[in-house]
Design an enzyme around this catalytic site. Sequence first.
Site, PDB file in Angstrom:
ATOM      1  N   GLU A 235       1.108  -0.922   0.014  1.00  0.00           N
ATOM      2  CA  GLU A 235       0.129  -0.021   0.074  1.00  0.00           C
ATOM      3  C   GLU A 235       1.058   1.546   0.024  1.00  0.00           C
ATOM      4  O   GLU A 235       1.443   2.108  -0.940  1.00  0.00           O
ATOM      5  CB  GLU A 235      -0.963   0.247   1.054  1.00  0.00           C
ATOM      6  CG  GLU A 235      -1.789   0.861   1.192  1.00  0.00           C
ATOM      7  CD  GLU A 235      -3.074   1.210   0.772  1.00  0.00           C
ATOM      8  OE1 GLU A 235      -3.615   0.537  -0.304  1.00  0.00           O
ATOM      9  OE2 GLU A 235      -3.632   2.155   0.990  1.00  0.00           O
ATOM     10  N   GLU A 373     -18.271  -8.693   4.815  1.00  0.00           N
ATOM     11  CA  GLU A 373     -18.526  -8.180   3.845  1.00  0.00           C
ATOM     12  C   GLU A 373     -17.449  -7.778   2.523  1.00  0.00           C
ATOM     13  O   GLU A 373     -17.214  -7.884   1.596  1.00  0.00           O
ATOM     14  CB  GLU A 373     -19.270  -6.661   3.932  1.00  0.00           C
ATOM     15  CG  GLU A 373     -20.492  -6.945   4.556  1.00  0.00           C
ATOM     16  CD  GLU A 373     -20.656  -5.427   5.361  1.00  0.00           C
ATOM     17  OE1 GLU A 373     -20.290  -4.497   4.367  1.00  0.00           O
ATOM     18  OE2 GLU A 373     -22.214  -5.715   5.608  1.00  0.00           O
ATOM     19  N   LYS A 408     -11.643  -9.183  18.449  1.00  0.00           N
ATOM     20  CA  LYS A 408     -11.378 -10.952  18.682  1.00  0.00           C
ATOM     21  C   LYS A 408     -10.438 -11.311  19.528  1.00  0.00           C
ATOM     22  O   LYS A 408      -9.075 -10.662  19.179  1.00  0.00           O
ATOM     23  CB  LYS A 408     -11.562 -11.500  17.476  1.00  0.00           C
ATOM     24  CG  LYS A 408     -11.685 -13.155  17.508  1.00  0.00           C
ATOM     25  CD  LYS A 408     -11.391 -13.282  16.041  1.00  0.00           C
ATOM     26  CE  LYS A 408     -11.481 -15.210  16.442  1.00  0.00           C
ATOM     27  NZ  LYS A 408     -11.787 -15.862  14.649  1.00  0.00           N
TER      28      LYS A 408
END
Length: 436
Positions: A235, A373, A408
């Site tokens: 990136e 998603e 999590k």
Amino acid sequence: MDQLLSRIPPQDINMEESVLSAIFINPKGIEEIEDLTPDDFYKSSNKKIFQAILDLKKRRDPIDLMTVTTELTKKEEIESIGGVAYLVYIADTAPVATNISAYATRIIELSKARELISTAAGIVEKGFNVKNIDQYISDSQAKILDIQTTASKDKFSTMEEIMTESLKRIEQAQKSEFKLGLNFGMPKLDNYMQVWGSKLILLAGRPGMGKSSMAFSIAVHLGFQGDMSGILSIEMDKEQFADKTLSVKADINSMVFYARDSINSYGYQRLTDAAAILSDLPIYIDDSECNIEDVKRKCRKLKKLGCKIIIIDQLNQISYDKGLTPYIGISKNCSALKMLTKELRMPILLLCQLNRNLETRSNKRPIKADLAETGRLEQDADMILFLHREGYYDKKVDESITEINLSKNRQGETGVERQVLFNKKRGMFQMGGING
């Protein structure tokens, strides 16, 4: 190349015959060489004999000269192996393997060497008619990486070995002045996270939250603690990383770096001093584009260099096979990286960009449902960190205030970190090491 392929491939017929002879003398020895397959034998006759032995074993029939002869006769292969005379030679004359397991391992190694030679020859042949160089390199890497010994794939451990290693870790943690694993520079969450071993840690957020800056800040913090990290920055390029870290360490706005005559002699001295300090940090960076096979190859190399963690920026930028939907492609790459953590026995911090749907909500803090998603990511992650800065959306809120939500954590508590601040002018997060 023709001259190379005309040479006799790596093999040891005597060793193959010795293994077969050992089985005739002690059929139970076959239990010690379960990784050995008929295709590992170089001599065709030995392949067929070993296959007959495996067929007898599968049916739980006795394994001896008579039963093997009958099995090969039934398959109409007795003549092709050299007749009963060759079986008698193996049973009575061939040298016996005193260590059948070691002999079998060597036969497997020679088989893999032949496979590698054949694969390399095919790669060379295709290279003369290559059309897509990137695909050619990727396919070549994948074919070579697929050639692994069975022993490298099957690594069984006894409960005694597992318990011994576990007690060693616990004892080390109890006696150590510092906690086991790596420290990210997050005062609260560092007490919850166990960053060591085969952990896949997702750092997720929307664009503009500072995922890359957070990852680089963690790497620098680790570096000041003496912990080596490797960064695959798909990136952000390494020049941006250098400018950001120099900006923070020298306390000079990077916006003036490339503006003519905007840095005085005092500023240059601060930059020079900062560069000298940062140059000693144990960080390796690769900012080239890559597919998942490139990523795996580079991670293996970083492991050999001594890195304790690998940071990948970011999952969405890793290319995947043509024809796959983004959802499936990203999911497959994430699963591959989870498997890689188990192979390397080291943690990977994997950055992930969430889609824009969360921005339609009034509360824009990311939740685990947002990951679903993007791809099947939650299942593979051992830890999930969501990065959020409310000030990015609400200008009434201080934009430096950062929330890092440990949503999590397979081996510990979850919680929210609010003690790490974002330095917008420097483009980095204020964590212990970079200010040290």
